[in-house]
Design an enzyme around this catalytic site. Structure first.
Site, PDB file in Angstrom:
ATOM      1  N   CYS A 137      14.723  -8.087  23.475  1.00  0.00           N
ATOM      2  CA  CYS A 137      13.586  -9.017  23.430  1.00  0.00           C
ATOM      3  C   CYS A 137      13.052  -9.363  24.819  1.00  0.00           C
ATOM      4  O   CYS A 137      11.830  -9.418  25.033  1.00  0.00           O
ATOM      5  CB  CYS A 137      13.958 -10.284  22.674  1.00  0.00           C
ATOM      6  SG  CYS A 137      15.471 -11.095  23.256  1.00  0.00           S
ATOM      7  N   HIS A 178      16.937 -15.422  21.766  1.00  0.00           N
ATOM      8  CA  HIS A 178      15.724 -14.616  21.586  1.00  0.00           C
ATOM      9  C   HIS A 178      14.625 -15.063  22.530  1.00  0.00           C
ATOM     10  O   HIS A 178      14.413 -16.258  22.759  1.00  0.00           O
ATOM     11  CB  HIS A 178      15.231 -14.721  20.141  1.00  0.00           C
ATOM     12  CG  HIS A 178      14.063 -13.833  19.842  1.00  0.00           C
ATOM     13  ND1 HIS A 178      14.119 -12.452  19.974  1.00  0.00           N
ATOM     14  CD2 HIS A 178      12.788 -14.106  19.431  1.00  0.00           C
ATOM     15  CE1 HIS A 178      12.943 -11.931  19.654  1.00  0.00           C
ATOM     16  NE2 HIS A 178      12.123 -12.914  19.336  1.00  0.00           N
ATOM     17  N   TRP A 179      13.898 -14.074  23.104  1.00  0.00           N
ATOM     18  CA  TRP A 179      12.741 -14.315  23.963  1.00  0.00           C
ATOM     19  C   TRP A 179      11.470 -13.842  23.259  1.00  0.00           C
ATOM     20  O   TRP A 179      11.472 -12.832  22.558  1.00  0.00           O
ATOM     21  CB  TRP A 179      12.853 -13.523  25.266  1.00  0.00           C
ATOM     22  CG  TRP A 179      13.895 -13.956  26.240  1.00  0.00           C
ATOM     23  CD1 TRP A 179      15.066 -13.308  26.514  1.00  0.00           C
ATOM     24  CD2 TRP A 179      13.856 -15.089  27.112  1.00  0.00           C
ATOM     25  NE1 TRP A 179      15.761 -13.977  27.486  1.00  0.00           N
ATOM     26  CE2 TRP A 179      15.041 -15.072  27.881  1.00  0.00           C
ATOM     27  CE3 TRP A 179      12.936 -16.117  27.315  1.00  0.00           C
ATOM     28  CZ2 TRP A 179      15.331 -16.047  28.829  1.00  0.00           C
ATOM     29  CZ3 TRP A 179      13.221 -17.095  28.257  1.00  0.00           C
ATOM     30  CH2 TRP A 179      14.404 -17.052  29.006  1.00  0.00           C
ATOM     31  N   TRP A 216      21.455  -8.784  26.999  1.00  0.00           N
ATOM     32  CA  TRP A 216      20.264  -9.622  26.788  1.00  0.00           C
ATOM     33  C   TRP A 216      19.804 -10.114  28.148  1.00  0.00           C
ATOM     34  O   TRP A 216      20.598 -10.650  28.922  1.00  0.00           O
ATOM     35  CB  TRP A 216      20.667 -10.777  25.886  1.00  0.00           C
ATOM     36  CG  TRP A 216      19.602 -11.672  25.361  1.00  0.00           C
ATOM     37  CD1 TRP A 216      18.749 -11.405  24.327  1.00  0.00           C
ATOM     38  CD2 TRP A 216      19.305 -13.005  25.789  1.00  0.00           C
ATOM     39  NE1 TRP A 216      17.934 -12.492  24.089  1.00  0.00           N
ATOM     40  CE2 TRP A 216      18.260 -13.489  24.970  1.00  0.00           C
ATOM     41  CE3 TRP A 216      19.820 -13.844  26.780  1.00  0.00           C
ATOM     42  CZ2 TRP A 216      17.721 -14.771  25.111  1.00  0.00           C
ATOM     43  CZ3 TRP A 216      19.289 -15.113  26.924  1.00  0.00           C
ATOM     44  CH2 TRP A 216      18.249 -15.560  26.099  1.00  0.00           C
ATOM     45  N   ASP A 220       5.789 -11.686  19.622  1.00  0.00           N
ATOM     46  CA  ASP A 220       7.209 -11.812  19.294  1.00  0.00           C
ATOM     47  C   ASP A 220       7.718 -10.464  18.812  1.00  0.00           C
ATOM     48  O   ASP A 220       7.267  -9.949  17.783  1.00  0.00           O
ATOM     49  CB  ASP A 220       7.394 -12.875  18.216  1.00  0.00           C
ATOM     50  CG  ASP A 220       8.844 -13.277  18.022  1.00  0.00           C
ATOM     51  OD1 ASP A 220       9.733 -12.484  18.391  1.00  0.00           O
ATOM     52  OD2 ASP A 220       9.085 -14.383  17.503  1.00  0.00           O
TER      53      ASP A 220
END
Length: 224
Positions: A167, A106-107, A30, A123
């Site tokens: 993400c 989460h980004w 991530w 998103d």
């Protein structure tokens, strides 16, 4: 001799990238705020510097402060960014809403477009960050001088990830595409250029960009 993960790979303006950060470009990692922050800074100061008067790509650390800080502290903090003069303001949002904790899971990307007086939220895991993004948009509204009562928040039908770790790469790729679209007239649609299938290539290109920038700007890096 093997280099240490704390070795500095790149020092570029306000960005400091270490080998431990570069390692995160290998899936299934991530991406962290350092990598996204570097790309945002590179886009604004180098890749799209011809439109620097229009663009503001806010560092993720700053976005996190905006999100969690008391409203009364934001004015002096944001003043140097000259947000009321910018046509496009980009923010990378994570889902960590606890000021005592580091990180998140989460980004997503929030974009303010002045000419349309609206915030657009991209998103890659649709809906995951919607409420966080909406709260941030309304908190930022007076600082971009968005008209009260007319500002819109739109959840965009953007590219979607097919795993649990890309993400951040989607945020980088989407921001770059939108800068090309709004500042260079790039006409191919976002959903055709930013896809789940192009994320590994984007990871590779981001790594290459880090080392190329290190060479160009004379930064010291371990070389492996």
């Amino acid at each position: 001799m093997a280099s240490d993960e704390n070795d500095v790979v790149l020092s570029f303006n306000d960005s400091l990238i270490r080998k431990s950060d570069v390692i995160l470009l290998d899936p299934p990692n991530w991406l962290n705020d350092k990598l996204i922050g570097f790309c945002f800074e590179y886009f604004e100061k180098e890749r799209f510097n011809h439109s620097a008067d229009k663009l503001c790509l806010i560092n993720p650390d700053v976005t996190q402060f905006i999100k969690l800080a008391p409203t009364e502290e934001l004015g002096p903090f944001l003043e140097p960014l000259n947000l009321p003069t910018k046509q496009y303001v980009f923010l990378a949002i994570n889902d960590n809403n606890d000021a005592t904790q580091v990180g998140g899971t989460h980004w997503s990307l929030l974009l303010y477009i002045r000419s349309r007086q609206e915030f657009r939220h991209y998103d890659s895991s649709s809906g995951s960050n919607k409420e966080t993004a909406k709260k941030l948009a309304y908190k930022l509204q007076p600082h971009v001088h968005a008209p009260m009562g007319r500002m819109k928040f739109i959840e965009m039908d953007g590219p979607q990830q097919h795993n649990g770790y890309d993400c951040g790469v989607f945020v980088i790729a989407t921001a770059e595409h939108l800068c090309r679209e709004y500042c260079e007239g790039f006409s191919i649609s976002l959903n055709d250029t930013v896809t789940a299938d192009t994320m590994q290539e984007k990871r590779v290109k981001t790594r290459e960009l880090i080392y190329k920038t290190a060479e160009e700007f004379g930064a010291i890096y371990p070389g492996s």
